[in-house]
Design an enzyme around this catalytic site. Structure first.
Site, PDB file in Angstrom:
ATOM      1  N   LYS A 175       0.742  -1.484  -0.092  1.00  0.00           N
ATOM      2  CA  LYS A 175       0.276  -0.110   0.324  1.00  0.00           C
ATOM      3  C   LYS A 175       0.637   1.663   0.571  1.00  0.00           C
ATOM      4  O   LYS A 175       1.625   1.719   0.952  1.00  0.00           O
ATOM      5  CB  LYS A 175      -1.392   0.247   1.525  1.00  0.00           C
ATOM      6  CG  LYS A 175      -2.043  -1.120   1.321  1.00  0.00           C
ATOM      7  CD  LYS A 175      -2.616  -1.222   2.849  1.00  0.00           C
ATOM      8  CE  LYS A 175      -1.984  -1.681   3.890  1.00  0.00           C
ATOM      9  NZ  LYS A 175      -2.770  -1.728   4.654  1.00  0.00           N
ATOM     10  N   THR A 213      -8.890   9.992   7.172  1.00  0.00           N
ATOM     11  CA  THR A 213      -8.395   9.146   6.462  1.00  0.00           C
ATOM     12  C   THR A 213      -8.111   7.493   7.772  1.00  0.00           C
ATOM     13  O   THR A 213      -7.499   6.802   7.205  1.00  0.00           O
ATOM     14  CB  THR A 213      -6.861   8.709   6.218  1.00  0.00           C
ATOM     15  OG1 THR A 213      -5.930   9.376   7.256  1.00  0.00           O
ATOM     16  CG2 THR A 213      -6.497  10.116   4.781  1.00  0.00           C
ATOM     17  N   GLY A 217      -6.499   1.468   5.911  1.00  0.00           N
ATOM     18  CA  GLY A 217      -5.576  -0.165   5.711  1.00  0.00           C
ATOM     19  C   GLY A 217      -6.725  -1.184   6.126  1.00  0.00           C
ATOM     20  O   GLY A 217      -6.863  -2.246   5.159  1.00  0.00           O
ATOM     21  N   CYS A 218      -7.362  -1.279   7.004  1.00  0.00           N
ATOM     22  CA  CYS A 218      -8.530  -1.795   7.760  1.00  0.00           C
ATOM     23  C   CYS A 218      -9.226  -2.452   6.452  1.00  0.00           C
ATOM     24  O   CYS A 218     -10.000  -3.254   5.786  1.00  0.00           O
ATOM     25  CB  CYS A 218      -8.685  -1.878   8.760  1.00  0.00           C
ATOM     26  SG  CYS A 218      -7.991  -1.175  10.101  1.00  0.00           S
TER      27      CYS A 218
HETATM   28  N1  ATP Z   1      -4.800  10.488   0.497  1.00  0.00           N
HETATM   29  C1  ATP Z   1      -4.873   9.411   0.478  1.00  0.00           C
HETATM   30  N2  ATP Z   1      -5.795   9.375  -0.966  1.00  0.00           N
HETATM   31  C2  ATP Z   1      -6.380   8.330  -1.581  1.00  0.00           C
HETATM   32  N3  ATP Z   1      -6.313   6.763  -1.376  1.00  0.00           N
HETATM   33  C3  ATP Z   1      -5.343   6.850   0.200  1.00  0.00           C
HETATM   34  C4  ATP Z   1      -4.800   7.868   0.663  1.00  0.00           C
HETATM   35  N4  ATP Z   1      -4.121   7.409   1.962  1.00  0.00           N
HETATM   36  C5  ATP Z   1      -4.008   6.154   1.954  1.00  0.00           C
HETATM   37  N5  ATP Z   1      -4.199   5.517   0.214  1.00  0.00           N
HETATM   38  C6  ATP Z   1      -5.128   4.455   0.184  1.00  0.00           C
HETATM   39  O1  ATP Z   1      -5.618   3.771   1.216  1.00  0.00           O
HETATM   40  C7  ATP Z   1      -5.529   2.515   0.893  1.00  0.00           C
HETATM   41  C8  ATP Z   1      -4.922   2.139   2.322  1.00  0.00           C
HETATM   42  O2  ATP Z   1      -3.543   2.655   2.729  1.00  0.00           O
HETATM   43  P1  ATP Z   1      -2.359   3.203   3.604  1.00  0.00           P
HETATM   44  O3  ATP Z   1      -1.150   2.868   3.241  1.00  0.00           O
HETATM   45  O4  ATP Z   1      -3.413   4.419   4.392  1.00  0.00           O
HETATM   46  O5  ATP Z   1      -3.069   2.297   4.706  1.00  0.00           O
HETATM   47  P2  ATP Z   1      -2.482   1.659   5.930  1.00  0.00           P
HETATM   48  O6  ATP Z   1      -1.484   2.958   6.498  1.00  0.00           O
HETATM   49  O7  ATP Z   1      -2.521   1.093   6.653  1.00  0.00           O
HETATM   50  O8  ATP Z   1      -3.818   2.380   6.568  1.00  0.00           O
HETATM   51  P3  ATP Z   1      -4.567   2.697   8.702  1.00  0.00           P
HETATM   52  O9  ATP Z   1      -4.091   3.501   8.719  1.00  0.00           O
HETATM   53  O10 ATP Z   1      -5.774   2.249   8.421  1.00  0.00           O
HETATM   54  O11 ATP Z   1      -3.570   1.207   8.882  1.00  0.00           O
HETATM   55  C9  ATP Z   1      -4.313   2.264   0.130  1.00  0.00           C
HETATM   56  O12 ATP Z   1      -4.623   1.233  -0.862  1.00  0.00           O
HETATM   57  C10 ATP Z   1      -3.677   3.734  -0.036  1.00  0.00           C
HETATM   58  O13 ATP Z   1      -3.250   3.289  -1.459  1.00  0.00           O
HETATM   59  C1  HMH Z   2      -8.085  -1.975  16.753  1.00  0.00           C
HETATM   60  C2  HMH Z   2      -7.215  -1.103  15.109  1.00  0.00           C
HETATM   61  N1  HMH Z   2      -6.726  -1.943  14.422  1.00  0.00           N
HETATM   62  C3  HMH Z   2      -6.345  -1.396  13.776  1.00  0.00           C
HETATM   63  C4  HMH Z   2      -5.529  -0.498  12.952  1.00  0.00           C
HETATM   64  C5  HMH Z   2      -4.936   0.515  12.142  1.00  0.00           C
HETATM   65  O1  HMH Z   2      -4.437   1.471  12.280  1.00  0.00           O
HETATM   66  C6  HMH Z   2      -6.402   0.998  14.199  1.00  0.00           C
HETATM   67  N2  HMH Z   2      -6.221   2.429  14.211  1.00  0.00           N
HETATM   68  N3  HMH Z   2      -7.359  -0.306  15.275  1.00  0.00           N
END
Ligand code: ATP
Ligand code: HMH
Length: 272
Positions: A175, A213, A217-218
């Site tokens: 990602k 945002t 990821g979830c």
């Molecule tokens: N600002 C943004 N605009 C559009 N798409 C985004 C943006 N930020 C993340 N994404 C998309 O959202 C999805 C999750 O990516 P991200 O890298 O944010 O995951 P993550 O860090 O695991 O998320 P979390 O913070 O919830 O754990 C991916 O498909 C990513 O490309």
């Molecule tokens: C419980 C939980 N799982 C996953 C995430 C991902 O960032 C979060 N913020 N909280």
């Protein structure tokens, strides 16, 4: 009688409702599946960060898993926050007996930098959890923690994927949401790379910098699991999951004083 595909999430609770189990179940419903949950930990969490976290005993995780899998059955499983080495090992052992597709989101820290996985659990993630994955969905921080590969531009994502695939998942979905530099060094879109080491699929979407945002990821990993439960290939499921998370992010809303949640109901509300 119509029976929807069944999808299981093994993850932590986010009291704020934007990430974790809550995001997973909302996503599964929005995509037409029956969501079920195995809770691993409870967090006190809101738009500002994680104020507290309490892990469940391994026995409680095992019992929930058996209750669901032995009676209701699953057509896909997704894992999120697993908290400790003991729970990572417990879940890996349970997944080894599952024949449905498994999406492993190797959650390390929250958007605010709060740890959701003990550093001592990283080795178990590499050696016993990732090998159970049909698809592993690390973000760039998780890639760095697990493999040592630092992604600074899009082309580095290939090396990141190869290093993740070395741990044994069938597919890696790297990602790139945290990557802001585009191919020409300018502002890029939100680019993810899906590969099994042979096929390569770049998933591209416009970047939405609206600050809401929490839970992206979830949501992506659960959407992928839901799509896999409905059938279709991994590349098809990933493309549909990316569409869903992009719409949810574009419709994200202000809640609390910090990072608001994405809108899991954006398709019903017709906001986009
Ligand atoms: N600002 C943004 N605009 C559009 N798409 C985004 C943006 N930020 C993340 N994404 C998309 O959202 C999805 C999750 O990516 P991200 O890298 O944010 O995951 P993550 O860090 O695991 O998320 P979390 O913070 O919830 O754990 C991916 O498909 C990513 O490309
Ligand atoms: C419980 C939980 N799982 C996953 C995430 C991902 O960032 C979060 N913020 N909280």
């Amino acid at each position: 009688m119509h029976i929807p595909p069944r999808v299981l999430t093994v993850a932590g609770s986010d009291s704020g409702g934007g990430a974790g189990i809550q995001a997973d179940l909302k996503t599964m419903l929005a995509l037409g599946t029956h969501g079920m949950s195995v809770l691993t930990a409870v967090t006190a969490q809101n738009s500002l960060g994680v104020q507290g976290a309490w892990e469940l005993p391994a026995e409680a995780v095992r019992a929930q898993f058996r209750s669901v899998v032995d009676d209701i059955g699953v057509q896909a499983v997704k894992t999120g926050m697993l908290s400790s080495a003991e729970l990572v090992e417990t879940v890996a052992e349970l997944l080894a007996g599952v024949r449905a597709p498994v999406v492993i989101d190797p959650v390390g820290v929250s958007k605010h930098g709060d740890a959701l996985l003990a550093a001592s659990a990283l080795d178990a993630v590499r050696t016993v959890l990732l090998p159970t994955a049909t698809v592993a969905t690390p973000n760039l921080d998780e890639v760095a923690q697990l493999t040592g590969v630092r992604v600074e531009e899009e082309a580095d994502m290939r090396r990141a994927a190869a290093a993740i695939l070395d741990f044994g998942p069938r597919w890696a979905l790297i990602k790139g949401g945290h990557l802001t530099a585009g191919p020409a060094g300018g502002e890029g879109g939100a680019v993810d790379l899906l590969t099994d080491g042979t096929e390569e699929h770049w998933l591209r979407a416009p970047r939405h910098d609206n600050r809401h945002t929490h839970g992206t990821g979830c949501t992506l990993a659960s959407a992928l699991a839901a799509q896999l439960a409905k059938g279709g290939t991994v590349p098809q499921a990933a493309a549909a999951a990316k569409d869903y998370v992009t719409g949810a992010l574009a419709a994200g809303f202000r809640l609390g004083a910090g990072i608001g949640p994405v809108d899991h109901g954006w398709r019903w509300r017709g906001t986009h």
